[in-house]
Design an enzyme around this catalytic site. Structure first.
Site, PDB file in Angstrom:
ATOM      1  N   SER A  91      43.249  43.167  50.823  1.00 26.58           N
ATOM      2  CA  SER A  91      42.890  44.262  51.731  1.00 26.58           C
ATOM      3  C   SER A  91      42.847  43.760  53.177  1.00 26.58           C
ATOM      4  O   SER A  91      43.818  43.172  53.648  1.00 26.58           O
ATOM      5  CB  SER A  91      41.569  44.893  51.285  1.00 26.58           C
ATOM      6  OG  SER A  91      41.382  46.155  51.894  1.00 26.58           O
ATOM      7  N   ASP A 117      44.563  49.631  46.987  1.00 28.18           N
ATOM      8  CA  ASP A 117      43.829  48.490  47.541  1.00 28.18           C
ATOM      9  C   ASP A 117      43.610  47.391  46.501  1.00 28.18           C
ATOM     10  O   ASP A 117      43.148  47.644  45.383  1.00 28.18           O
ATOM     11  CB  ASP A 117      42.480  48.995  48.055  1.00 28.18           C
ATOM     12  CG  ASP A 117      41.777  47.997  48.940  1.00 28.18           C
ATOM     13  OD1 ASP A 117      41.383  46.935  48.418  1.00 28.18           O
ATOM     14  OD2 ASP A 117      41.612  48.269  50.141  1.00 28.18           O
TER      15      ASP A 117
END
Length: 276
Positions: free
Chosen positions: A38, A163
């Protein structure tokens, strides 16, 4: 000795990783391997491309400029509602983030970096952890940072990703698997804060995610083999105030986060490893 930097996810709180990087690089601790998830993928890509102290200024400028421009989550409320209704999947466009990444990284590829970089994302079709290790870096970061509900799933070579924090938010185990013998964990601090039973609908998702990410991190840390040195750097620039519903939009105090975490990480490294 093979030194790995493991940079975890955490959205806006990822600014603290810049302070950690400064403390490490000032002490001539340079990675042989960088793993990012991320926002950690973004910070990690920058340091893998430029593994020297000067990258801290570039990262600081990037974070401060983002705070001033509110590029990533800067849409007006009405526009986010319209996008949520029209798409049914997300409230922000990924284009501002893509633009900022292309400005910083251009057409850089994994293969061309001076330090090995791997970026984690969650494959939707395979329901699996996926590691980007080759090809263009920008699409990999967009995939790794596609926060569910906030940003759209990212498509790379016909596959869709969310993510990476969903599957491996702080990938310590991956570093060990790849042969790291010294691991520095750059995380955003949430792993240390007590969780409370959710009382509101929006708290359920956050708490559920935290249980999953902390469980994996705790398990990975507990199974680090003898002979592997692991250091979890302190994220002094975050607190429980960062867990509110709209905290993902709060870019205020970026410099303060960086500075506070730098001081704490500097003191930690000096105590653990000795002064440079």
């Amino acid at each position: 000795m093979v030194t790995a930097f493991v940079l975890g996810g955490g959205g806006v709180l990822g600014a603290v990783e810049v302070g950690m990087l400064r403390a490490l690089l000032e002490r001539d601790i340079v990675p042989d391997l960088v793993l990012g998830t991320s926002v950690g993928a973004l910070n990690g890509a920058m340091v893998a491309r430029q593994p020297e102290l000067a990258v801290v200024d570039r990262l600081t400028d990037l974070w401060v400029a983002t705070a001033e421009g509110r590029d990533v989550y800067g849409d007006r409320p009405l526009r986010t509602v319209r996008r949520a209704v029209s798409t049914g999947t997300h409230i922000y466009s990924s284009q501002p983030l893509r633009t900022r990444l292309e400005e910083e990284l251009g057409s850089a590829r994994f293969e061309d970096l001076p330090v090995r970089l791997e970026v984690c994302a969650a494959s939707i079709e395979r329901a699996a952890e996926h590691w980007f290790t080759e090809g263009p870096i920008v699409p990999a970061i967009l995939a790794s940072a596609a926060v569910p509900g906030l940003l759209p799933p990212a498509e790379v070579d016909g596959e869709h990703f969310l993510d990476g924090g969903l599957v491996n938010s702080i990938p310590v185990g991956r570093a060990v698997e790849l042969g790291a013998t010294r691991v520095f964990v750059l995380q955003v601090g949430r792993i240390d804060r007590p969780l409370r039973v959710p009382t509101r609908p929006w708290e359920v998702a956050r708490v559920s995610f935290e249980v999953a990410r902390r469980h994996r991190f705790t398990r990975d840390m507990a199974t680090i083999p003898d002979g592997v040195e692991a250091h979890v750097l302190p994220a002094a620039g975050t607190s429980s105030r960062d867990d509110s519903l709209l905290s993902h939009r709060d870019f205020s105090g970026v410099q303060a986060r960086i500075d506070a975490t730098y001081v704490a990480s500097r003191d930690y490294l000096d105590a653990e490893l000795g002064r440079p």
